[in-house]
Design a protein around this motif. Structure first.
Motif, short mmCIF file in Angstrom:
data_model
loop_
_atom_site.label_atom_id
_atom_site.label_comp_id
_atom_site.label_asym_id
_atom_site.label_seq_id
_atom_site.Cartn_x
_atom_site.Cartn_y
_atom_site.Cartn_z
N LEU A 35 0.84 -1.21 0.00
CA LEU A 35 0.00 0.00 0.00
C LEU A 35 0.87 1.25 0.00
O LEU A 35 1.96 1.26 0.58
CB LEU A 35 -0.88 0.01 1.26
CG LEU A 35 -1.97 -1.06 1.36
CD1 LEU A 35 -2.63 -1.00 2.73
CD2 LEU A 35 -3.00 -0.87 0.25
N PRO A 36 0.38 2.29 -0.63
CA PRO A 36 1.14 3.55 -0.60
C PRO A 36 1.24 4.09 0.83
O PRO A 36 2.29 4.56 1.26
CB PRO A 36 0.33 4.48 -1.50
CG PRO A 36 -1.02 3.84 -1.64
CD PRO A 36 -0.84 2.38 -1.46
N GLU A 37 0.14 3.98 1.56
CA GLU A 37 0.18 4.39 2.97
C GLU A 37 0.07 3.16 3.84
O GLU A 37 -0.97 2.51 3.86
CB GLU A 37 -0.97 5.34 3.28
CG GLU A 37 -0.75 6.72 2.73
CD GLU A 37 -1.60 7.72 3.50
OE1 GLU A 37 -1.13 8.23 4.55
OE2 GLU A 37 -2.75 7.95 3.09
N ARG A 38 1.10 2.86 4.56
CA ARG A 38 1.12 1.62 5.32
C ARG A 38 0.93 1.87 6.81
O ARG A 38 1.34 2.90 7.34
CB ARG A 38 2.45 0.92 5.12
CG ARG A 38 2.74 0.67 3.66
CD ARG A 38 3.80 -0.36 3.51
NE ARG A 38 5.07 0.08 4.02
CZ ARG A 38 6.21 -0.02 3.32
NH1 ARG A 38 6.20 -0.54 2.10
NH2 ARG A 38 7.35 0.37 3.84
N PRO A 39 0.33 0.88 7.48
CA PRO A 39 0.23 0.98 8.94
C PRO A 39 1.61 0.75 9.55
O PRO A 39 2.50 0.22 8.90
CB PRO A 39 -0.73 -0.14 9.29
CG PRO A 39 -0.66 -1.11 8.17
CD PRO A 39 -0.33 -0.32 6.95
N THR A 40 1.76 1.12 10.81
CA THR A 40 3.03 0.88 11.50
C THR A 40 2.91 -0.30 12.47
O THR A 40 3.88 -0.71 13.08
CB THR A 40 3.47 2.12 12.30
OG1 THR A 40 2.47 2.39 13.29
CG2 THR A 40 3.64 3.32 11.39
N ALA A 41 1.68 -0.78 12.62
CA ALA A 41 1.47 -1.91 13.53
C ALA A 41 0.27 -2.73 13.05
O ALA A 41 -0.60 -2.21 12.35
CB ALA A 41 1.24 -1.41 14.95
N LEU A 42 0.25 -3.98 13.48
CA LEU A 42 -0.79 -4.90 13.04
C LEU A 42 -1.32 -5.72 14.22
O LEU A 42 -0.54 -6.26 15.01
CB LEU A 42 -0.19 -5.87 12.02
CG LEU A 42 -0.70 -5.95 10.58
CD1 LEU A 42 -1.06 -4.60 10.02
CD2 LEU A 42 0.32 -6.64 9.71
N VAL A 43 -2.64 -5.81 14.29
CA VAL A 43 -3.26 -6.77 15.21
C VAL A 43 -3.61 -7.97 14.35
O VAL A 43 -4.25 -7.82 13.31
CB VAL A 43 -4.54 -6.19 15.85
CG1 VAL A 43 -5.21 -7.23 16.74
CG2 VAL A 43 -4.21 -4.94 16.66
N VAL A 44 -3.16 -9.14 14.75
CA VAL A 44 -3.35 -10.33 13.92
C VAL A 44 -4.17 -11.38 14.67
O VAL A 44 -3.90 -11.67 15.84
CB VAL A 44 -2.00 -10.92 13.49
CG1 VAL A 44 -2.20 -12.11 12.57
CG2 VAL A 44 -1.13 -9.87 12.83
#
Lengths: 343, 343
Positions: free
Chosen positions: B240-249
């Motif tokens: 993605l052009p704008e990415r998250p900095t963290a992920l809940v999985v």
DNA sequence: GTGAAAGCGCTAACAC
DNA sequence: GTGTTAGCGCTTTCAC
């Protein structure tokens, strides 16, 4: 609860006719059959399994006897895969699986006695084989349909087994390390009373001997199929004045414990110590570095065991009393020497 | 096969007396009891389970209904732990466990119909709950003793459940990321038809909202409980052009897939992307870096479900229709920001 | 083709 | 205290 009698009454036929319809008896007229089937459908009839097995003396159920302590097994991820193999095959054949775990040694015999003498199941699958296993004796004496996943020791020649060639597997694993230039190779084993531990040890020793390398007793450590066990083995081995440069490890989970301990202590794998283990669970691929592991065809082991057992139960001819599932060494980073070591 | 009649004959008593001895009937003389017991021992008598359940109308057996497809479940290591919890409790209570897997949706209903209407088992434990689950309808309509591990949707208010507070769990996980300075947080979910996925999504959204952060649909990806699923989600998100900095999985195995993909692509965790997931299987501790995960008390989930089911079967009072097993976020390196990020 | 009857191994009134 | 009897739900001869 709607019984065969209710259907008979509703259809204006006798219970025996209904029974015949259920079991697709040949000489039953199409009309009655259709009528009875329709009524069964309407009334939601389902045959009572217990009554059926009381008279037929079969249960269409197999037992899986978990090794004791079962905890280890559950923690070991390859158990799930084994179970999946067993379940797939038996479900397909229309058999149910009973999962049983015993707590104590005595309880183990009691449990199987209840299942066998109580005609609870038509056959059992034994997971893991110990040397001089009293359960195998019990089942053998009574000629009860059973198959062992693993190898029975020499006193149980006629026990049906589905197994790997563990001697060869360990031989291959050890050879691989030797081919990478190692001359000082240790072995982290499992519980000594398992034939599995025994066989893999043999293969390890054989490979060393053929290569003219000497086995050193302090490089051979026994433990459980637990991570902590690997950790402890690693601690011990790394504290030796003369250390091996490579390790054959009985199980991936144990290898993981070794790997983890090494990483904590600042050692590098494979540079400081190379590792090869067994079972090839998902974990081994995912570790860092990924662990070289012998794939033992876990799913197939379960699937085949179940298939073999059903063949015995259905009294089909069995050509071999021991089926060997092929293994395959999967080489990964944990055992690839960039610069082979010399002693 | 030695029956109650054989014992009766050998002991010179009637079959009913033998039956009474077996079931420890109070008014039976010590002498006869001893004598009968001795003879039972000598002749190796064991009651026929099928005959017993035919008349008692109980089987002392519980069924575990595996979700479909069962493959996912088996691959997920927390299944073993769940099974261990169930088995420990039911074995202790003297119940056997039947493991059943269905292949198709129709087969699923057929299987349970056979078990329920055929009086094959006394109760069932359902693993995993889907939205509008036809199985739950089926069991509910027939008032058959059953417990769901998970949450039933609102149309099944009276279904017995053992569950986590998944909304809160996901809320906690997300809050943790926020507290580490993250403002751009994505969510890798599981199959959308599971209540589990739904609940964790709610908790995630709620935490974002409370913190005044906005949820972006492209940061929310649905998949399966498989490693590959995590890999794919990672690929998508990182492109993605704008990415998250963290992920809940949604699950550790999925998180592992994410982690693995990131490592392959040369990204660093938690520096480039922080991760928190659920279930806290052994794997999450062993990963590098170790993965922060919400421990859901897997063993206890199984143990409690089995306990609750037995309570229902034995018609003991049940105080709550839904038991919530506490969860606990275990923070590890995958989510500890050294230098909190700003968008 | 279908029905009647016996019996699988066990339990549970009901007698005595 | 213990025996007698009936019956759980089903299958399976043996008739007809």
């Amino acid at each position: 609860m709607v019984t065969i009698k209710d259907i008979a009454k509703a259809a204006g036929v006798s219970p025996s006719t209904v029974s015949r319809v259920v079991s697709n008896h040949p000489r039953i007229s199409k009309e009655t059959s259709d009528k009875v089937k329709r009524i069964m459908e309407e009334m939601g009839y389902h045959p009572n399994v217990m009554a059926k097995s009381l008279v037929s003396k079969t249960t269409r159920t197999l037992a899986i006897l978990l090794p004791r302590p079962a905890e280890e097994m559950f923690q070991d991820f390859f158990f799930g895969e084994l179970l999946r193999g067993i379940l797939t095959q038996s479900t397909r054949a229309g058999y149910d699986m009973l999962l049983t775990a015993a707590t104590s040694e005595q309880d183990e015999i009691d449990t199987v006695a209840r299942l066998v003498l109580g005609r609870r199941v038509d056959g059992v699958i034994l997971l893991s084989s110990r040397v001089n296993d009293p359960l195998i004796d019990y089942l053998n004496e009574r000629d009860f349909p059973s198959v062992l996943i693993g190898r029975a020791d020499s006193s149980h020649e006629n026990m049906l087994c589905v197994d790997n060639d563990n001697v060869q597997a360990a031989f291959d694993a050890t050879r691989h390390l030797i081919s990478q230039g190692h001359e000082r190779i240790g072995f982290v084993s499992g519980p000594p009373n398992l034939t599995l531990s025994h066989d893999r040890m043999q293969g390890y020793l054989k490979a060393l001997e053929e290569a003219g390398l000497k086995a050193r007793s302090e490089w051979i450590v026994e433990g459980e199929f637990l991570q902590e066990s690997g950790y402890r083995a690693m601690s011990f081995i790394m504290s030796l004045p003369e250390r091996p440069t490579a390790l054959v490890v009985i199980d991936d989970v144990v290898a993981f414990g070794v790997l983890r301990g090494l990483t904590e202590l600042g050692y590098k794998v494979p540079k400081d110590l190379s590792i090869v283990s067994f079972n090839n669970i998902t974990l081994s691929e995912l570790a860092s570095p990924p662990i070289s592991s012998v794939d033992i065809g876990t799913y197939q082991l379960g699937y085949t065991a179940s298939q073999l057992l059903l063949r015995i139960i259905q009294e089909e001819p069995v050509h071999q009393r021991r089926i060997v599932i092929p293994h395959k060494l999967v080489v990964r980073d944990s055992s690839i020497s960039i610069a082979p070591k010399r002693s």
